[in-house]
Design an enzyme around this catalytic site. Structure first.
Site, PDB file in Angstrom:
ATOM      1  N   HIS A   1      72.824  21.092  40.297  1.00  0.00           N
ATOM      2  CA  HIS A   1      74.258  21.324  40.435  1.00  0.00           C
ATOM      3  C   HIS A   1      74.803  20.287  41.418  1.00  0.00           C
ATOM      4  O   HIS A   1      74.774  20.480  42.629  1.00  0.00           O
ATOM      5  CB  HIS A   1      74.513  22.753  40.905  1.00  0.00           C
ATOM      6  CG  HIS A   1      74.307  23.748  39.815  1.00  0.00           C
ATOM      7  ND1 HIS A   1      73.060  24.060  39.320  1.00  0.00           N
ATOM      8  CD2 HIS A   1      75.199  24.468  39.085  1.00  0.00           C
ATOM      9  CE1 HIS A   1      73.195  24.946  38.340  1.00  0.00           C
ATOM     10  NE2 HIS A   1      74.475  25.204  38.172  1.00  0.00           N
TER      11      HIS A   1
ATOM     12  N   SER B   1      81.391  28.067  33.243  1.00  0.00           N
ATOM     13  CA  SER B   1      82.170  27.207  32.346  1.00  0.00           C
ATOM     14  C   SER B   1      83.330  27.920  31.644  1.00  0.00           C
ATOM     15  O   SER B   1      83.817  27.456  30.625  1.00  0.00           O
ATOM     16  CB  SER B   1      81.260  26.543  31.303  1.00  0.00           C
ATOM     17  OG  SER B   1      80.259  25.764  31.938  1.00  0.00           O
TER      18      SER B   1
ATOM     19  N   ALA C   1      81.060  31.743  38.674  1.00  0.00           N
ATOM     20  CA  ALA C   1      79.865  30.945  38.389  1.00  0.00           C
ATOM     21  C   ALA C   1      80.213  29.462  38.275  1.00  0.00           C
ATOM     22  O   ALA C   1      81.368  29.056  38.388  1.00  0.00           O
ATOM     23  CB  ALA C   1      79.203  31.455  37.113  1.00  0.00           C
ATOM     24  N   HIS C   2      79.198  28.646  38.034  1.00  0.00           N
ATOM     25  CA  HIS C   2      79.366  27.191  38.011  1.00  0.00           C
ATOM     26  C   HIS C   2      80.364  26.748  36.934  1.00  0.00           C
ATOM     27  O   HIS C   2      80.461  27.336  35.860  1.00  0.00           O
ATOM     28  CB  HIS C   2      78.028  26.483  37.813  1.00  0.00           C
ATOM     29  CG  HIS C   2      77.258  26.926  36.603  1.00  0.00           C
ATOM     30  ND1 HIS C   2      75.898  26.861  36.528  1.00  0.00           N
ATOM     31  CD2 HIS C   2      77.650  27.444  35.422  1.00  0.00           C
ATOM     32  CE1 HIS C   2      75.484  27.298  35.366  1.00  0.00           C
ATOM     33  NE2 HIS C   2      76.541  27.662  34.667  1.00  0.00           N
ATOM     34  N   ASN C   3      81.108  25.699  37.248  1.00  0.00           N
ATOM     35  CA  ASN C   3      82.039  25.029  36.318  1.00  0.00           C
ATOM     36  C   ASN C   3      83.244  25.881  35.925  1.00  0.00           C
ATOM     37  O   ASN C   3      83.985  25.513  35.011  1.00  0.00           O
ATOM     38  CB  ASN C   3      81.333  24.577  35.038  1.00  0.00           C
ATOM     39  CG  ASN C   3      80.078  23.763  35.298  1.00  0.00           C
ATOM     40  OD1 ASN C   3      80.000  23.035  36.286  1.00  0.00           O
ATOM     41  ND2 ASN C   3      79.096  23.898  34.431  1.00  0.00           N
TER      42      ASN C   3
END
Length: 331
Positions: free
Chosen positions: A194, A255, A235-237
């Protein structure tokens, strides 16, 4: 001492009754005592005016007072904000840098910086003016904190995190940890790096014990004027647009894009790789498994337009009733 007349003037309301009444506190209508002012613009509280011990009430109609002193206002919630500010007696922070804190030599100490005990600011961090940083805070290398920000105790910012001006981050929140990304091959979980960051906009408030993961292939973004309740996970993105309201216990999968002015009520789950359209409302405890168009209200598991959910619930109830009748008749 503050009089009822002064309160009315502050909130631009119409004074009803004795203007010289002393107001010393703001209290719930059921807990109020002499010199209290209470809000009574909702039906539940209108009925309680007659038996309340409060000295005055804030209402939206003179008739609601039933002869009691008070203030009539057009916008009760904005008036509530102003009145609570008037009687806010919480201590104003003293801007000082604790001798038990650590600031890297590369960090410029701007005007009115407060840094509590046992906080650590690493190299190349940029801090704006009038920033309050509580105790036990960790700010990673290369991060940027805008003007007039507040970071309460035990906040952790990993490296290269951006917090826009006039934002608040409450205690125990962690911003910038790695997202949950793995590729399993031959029974081995390979960690996905990440390498991107987290960017928080201006005028954002993030509640206590939230977690916001850094991006893998794009930055995780929280737009201007967003408000996150306690224990929210992004969460990520993830990309959150401007002016979104996200209540406690909401999890947003990786995402996913939540567009401007979306409201997500408490304990809802939003799956990964989805888009929630502008001004959508997600009811409490919903589970969003597919992208949802803008400007609609959704509820249920899986989340669907609320009218559709209500129709399904009604149909299910009718089947239950029919089943009981059939069993009762031995069919």
């Amino acid at each position: 001492m503050i009089t009822l007349k002064e309160v009315a003037k502050k909130i631009n309301g119409k004074l009803i009754g004795d203007k010289s009444i002393i107001i010393s506190s703001v209290d719930d209508i059921f807990l109020a005592s002499k010199e209290s002012i209470s809000f009574a613009f909702l039906p539940k509280y209108k009925k309680a005016i007659a038996e309340s011990k409060a000295s005055a009430f804030i209402v939206i109609s003179k008739e609601d007072l039933k002869g009691q002193p008070g203030i009539v206002v057009d916008n009760p919630y904005l008036s509530m904000i102003e009145v609570l500010d008037m009687f806010d007696q919480r201590p104003v922070p003293n801007y000082q840098i604790s001798e038990n804190s650590v600031i890297h030599s590369s960090v410029e100490k701007k005007e009115n910086l407060h840094l509590g005990p046992f906080s650590v600011i690493n190299e190349d961090v940029t801090i704006g003016n009038n920033v309050y940083i509580g105790s036990g805070v960790k700010i990673g290398a290369g991060s940027e904190i805008g003007d007039d920000c507040i970071l309460y105790d035990n906040v952790v910012l990993y490296d290269h995190i951006t917090i826009g001006g006039n934002s608040i981050v409450h205690s125990g929140t962690v911003i910038g940890s790695d997202g949950f990304g793995y590729h399993t091959n031959d029974s081995f979980h390979h960690k996905i790096p990440h390498i991107k960051n987290v960017i928080i906009g201006e005028n954002v408030e993030i509640g206590a014990s939230c977690t916001i993961d850094r991006g893998s292939v794009q930055d995780t973004l929280v737009g201007n004027y967003c408000k996150l309740d306690n224990q929210v996970h992004l969460a990520h993105n993830v990309k959150i647009g401007e002016g979104c309201l996200i209540a406690g216990g909401v999890f947003v999968g990786g995402s996913t894009t939540i567009e401007d002015f979306v409201t997500v009520a408490g304990k809802s789950d939003v799956g990964p790789h989805l888009t929630i359209g502008k001004k959508a409302v997600i009811a409490a405890r919903s589970c969003v498994l597919k992208s949802l168009p803008a400007s609609n209200i959704y509820a249920g598991n899986p989340a669907r337009p609320i009218k559709e959910k209500q129709e399904r619930d009604a149909l299910y109830t009718r089947f239950q009733i029919l089943e009981k009748k059939l069993k009762k008749n031995g069919i």
